[in-house]
Scaffold this active site. Structure first.
Site, PDB file in Angstrom:
ATOM      1  N   ASP A  74       0.837  -1.198   0.000  1.00 25.51           N
ATOM      2  CA  ASP A  74       0.000   0.000   0.000  1.00 25.51           C
ATOM      3  C   ASP A  74       0.877   1.256   0.000  1.00 25.51           C
ATOM      4  O   ASP A  74       1.839   1.343   0.764  1.00 25.51           O
ATOM      5  CB  ASP A  74      -0.872  -0.030   1.263  1.00 25.51           C
ATOM      6  CG  ASP A  74      -1.911   1.072   1.277  1.00 25.51           C
ATOM      7  OD1 ASP A  74      -2.772   1.061   0.379  1.00 25.51           O
ATOM      8  OD2 ASP A  74      -1.852   1.939   2.160  1.00 25.51           O
ATOM      9  N   GLU A 126       1.704  -0.649  -5.013  1.00 25.02           N
ATOM     10  CA  GLU A 126       0.738   0.388  -5.350  1.00 25.02           C
ATOM     11  C   GLU A 126       1.482   1.709  -5.308  1.00 25.02           C
ATOM     12  O   GLU A 126       1.802   2.226  -4.243  1.00 25.02           O
ATOM     13  CB  GLU A 126      -0.426   0.439  -4.353  1.00 25.02           C
ATOM     14  CG  GLU A 126      -1.485   1.446  -4.816  1.00 25.02           C
ATOM     15  CD  GLU A 126      -2.115   2.280  -3.710  1.00 25.02           C
ATOM     16  OE1 GLU A 126      -3.192   2.838  -3.941  1.00 25.02           O
ATOM     17  OE2 GLU A 126      -1.530   2.417  -2.616  1.00 25.02           O
TER      18      GLU A 126
HETATM   19  C1  GLC Z   1      -4.219   3.053  -0.751  1.00 23.67           C
HETATM   20  C2  GLC Z   1      -5.443   2.175  -0.612  1.00 23.67           C
HETATM   21  C3  GLC Z   1      -6.584   3.033  -0.173  1.00 23.67           C
HETATM   22  C4  GLC Z   1      -6.257   3.627   1.176  1.00 23.67           C
HETATM   23  C5  GLC Z   1      -4.936   4.383   1.128  1.00 23.67           C
HETATM   24  C6  GLC Z   1      -4.413   4.668   2.501  1.00 23.67           C
HETATM   25  O1  GLC Z   1      -4.349   3.996  -1.747  1.00 23.67           O
HETATM   26  O2  GLC Z   1      -5.678   1.500  -1.810  1.00 23.67           O
HETATM   27  O3  GLC Z   1      -7.789   2.312  -0.118  1.00 23.67           O
HETATM   28  O4  GLC Z   1      -7.267   4.499   1.575  1.00 23.67           O
HETATM   29  O5  GLC Z   1      -3.919   3.648   0.487  1.00 23.67           O
HETATM   30  O6  GLC Z   1      -3.978   3.490   3.109  1.00 23.67           O
END
Ligand code: GLC
Ligand code: CA
Length: 548
Positions: free
Chosen positions: A211, A269
């Site tokens: 994340d 991500e």
């Molecule tokens: C990422 C996740 C999202 C979350 C954010 C903070 O973007 O996919 O859902 O709110 O991180 O953890």
């Protein structure tokens, strides 16, 4: 491990994203859970995916749907128990499905024991050194330490009180105030995350989605961000996104993952432009793959998509990593709803970007089905967000009272947030909750009545359903040797048609124009996202072909 060995499954994998709270409710409280997921594993195996990625399932106060983790090495009681998680892992593996979890290293929950210890501790203490506490500006420290804004709206800093009740230092949270950022300059933080990785790897988990992978390291001195915006191209001077020091962390993680047999894998991500900077995360000694959001946010226009594809392929080839393709996830309005809008110049990162534009959902669904065949034919690995295989649209009209995404309140109710792509799946029957929960139990978000037409049960027996299309495509993808990892070759085609081969005579053709188009001469049709009329590929339709 050489990329050509069979163990490099991740170079070609199709990964299905399970949003556990909305997948299936096994214990009848209206919230999806591990029991529900275990009961539906045969559905996922029959769909034909290779792996599952499960959004955070750890103990959490759920201020950001589980991305506020209070304990990284246990299971949230709403979702079940550690024993159930282990049973799920065994059952998934027995069905040939790999399992990826979601790790959240940028921040934890304010209820995590570390933050609970940090709050009453003194400025400068070891307890506070795990987070990013700073004195405020101005004589009385009443202004935040810098000008950073939370991704969810409002300042990225919250002021604390000292033990004597007086206002004290501020702490950083790039997301909600209940998600304090961890201090990755502190070796204790790195050591604890290695413990977490081992905890799950030791249980046989195959890998992690990371994340906010580009956010962990902040520029020394925490300089103001000034006039920059989050969406502009990143460079070395951004104070918190893609700060080069982050790569050292992933080299360590890679070493750890490689120490397991079989090696464990990562997908980042990382919302990063340009692609040349993104692929630094997937250099041979770093992460295995990264989501490719350039393609996701591209409008349904042939030249834009082709440029995004070429750009992605070239950047990934420069480091030897396979690209990934993804049409949606739990943060993005569903593809059917994005593609339902006029596409020229559309930015569709949030639902609020879409709402002002008129929608034609039949067109949106047609394009989403074509996009599925396009992405599944591209080189590399592919992600499917739960419900895409049912052709579900964003639920755009959830009433204010049910919205749970912190974005809604943190933007002063300006942004409607991401709940519309998180509505529980329709499995069966003609009335809500459509088999998601027992009949008398309302799911945690209400489902549209029209979903009765789109349940997994209804679509399972319709030859032209979206579910049938996904199943057929995934089966072909498994049996066609040219699919997955590798390269592609563009073939001559009209300006609003994408046409490429994947070797072995296999081709994908996508018609993004307004006129029906003939197939290439001598092509044999393997699969199409919509019926052909008089041998022509209709607008907003894709086909997989064998070229003779
Ligand atoms: C990422 C996740 C999202 C979350 C954010 C903070 O973007 O996919 O859902 O709110 O991180 O953890
Ligand atoms: Ca439940």
């Amino acid at each position: 491990m050489s990329p050509s060995t069979p163990a490099a499954w991740w170079r070609s994998a199709v990964v299905y994203q399970v949003y556990p709270r909305s997948f299936a409710d096994g214990n009848g409280d209206g919230i999806g859970d591990i029991a529900g997921l275990r009961a539906r594993l045969p559905y996922l195996a029959a769909l034909g995916v290779d792996a599952l990625w499960i959004n955070p399932w750890y103990p959490s106060p759920m201020k950001d749907a589980g991305y506020d983790v209070a304990d990284y090495r246990d299971i949230e009681p709403l979702f079940g128990t550690l024993a159930e998680a282990e049973a799920l892992l065994g059952e998934a593996h027995a069905l040939g499905l790999k399992l990826l979890l979601d790790i959240v290293p940028n921040h934890c929950s304010d209820q995590h024991p570390w933050f609970q210890q940090a709050l009453p501790a003194a400025p400068g203490s070891v307890e506070r050194a795990r987070f990013i506490f700073r004195p405020g500006l101005g004589a009385d420290g009443s202004r935040p330490p810098n000008d950073w804004q939370s991704v969810f709206g409002g300042p990225a800093w919250t002021r604390t009180r000292n033990a004597d009740g007086q206002p004290g230092d501020w702490y950083l949270h790039l997301f909600a105030p209940e998600q304090p950022d961890l201090n990755w300059d502190n070796p204790e933080v790195a050591a604890d995350f290695e413990r977490t990785l081992r905890f799950w790897f030791d249980r046989g988990v195959d890998g992690f989605r990371i994340d906010v992978a580009h956010g962990l390291v902040k520029l020394p001195g925490l300089p103001d961000i000034g006039q920059r915006t989050v969406s502009e191209d990143l460079d070395e001077n951004h104070p918190y996104w893609d700060v080069p020091g982050v790569h050292a962390i992933y080299r360590q993680w890679r070493t750890l993952a490689d120490s397991y047999t079989p090696p464990r894998v990562f997908v980042a991500e990382a919302w990063i432009n340009p692609a040349e900077r993104l692929v630094r995360y997937v250099r041979p000694d770093e992460l295995h793959t990264s989501f490719n959001f350039d393609f996701l946010v591209a409008p349904w226009q042939a030249p834009v998509l082709r440029a995004a594809i070429d750009n992605t392929l070239a950047a990934h080839a420069s480091v030897g990593a396979p690209p990934t393709w993804v049409l949606g996830n739990h943060d993005i309005p569903r593809p059917v709803s994005r593609y339902a809008r006029p596409q020229a110049g559309l930015t569709a990162r949030w639902l609020d970007d879409l709402l002002p534009h008129p929608a034609d959902f039949a067109v949106g669904l047609r394009r989403a089905r074509a996009a599925a065949l396009l992405t599944l034919a591209l080189p590399g690995s592919c992600y499917i967000y739960q419900g895409e295989e049912l052709g579900l649209a964003e639920v755009e009209d959830l009433p204010d009272a049910v919205l749970q995404d912190p974005m809604f309140e943190q933007t002063g109710r300006q942004s409607r947030g991401r709940d519309g792509c998180r509505v529980p799946l329709p499995w069966s029957g003609t009335q809500a909750p459509f088999g998601f929960s027992p009949d008398s139990v309302p799911p945690w978000l209400p489902q549209p009545a029209a979903w009765g037409q789109q349940t997994a049960e209804a679509q399972a027996t319709q030859a032209d359903s979206t579910l049938a299309l996904y199943r057929a495509a995934l089966q072909l993808r498994r049996t066609e040797p040219g699919m997955g990892d590798g390269g592609l070759q563009w073939l001559p085609a009209p300006a609003d048609v994408l046409l490429f081969t994947r070797g072995n005579g296999l081709a994908c053709m996508v018609n993004l124009g307004a006129a029906a188009q003939p197939l290439p001469a001598g092509a044999q049709l393997l699969l199409a996202s919509g019926a052909l009329a008089a041998g022509l590929l209709a607008p907003d339709t894709a086909a997989w072909l064998r070229l003779l």
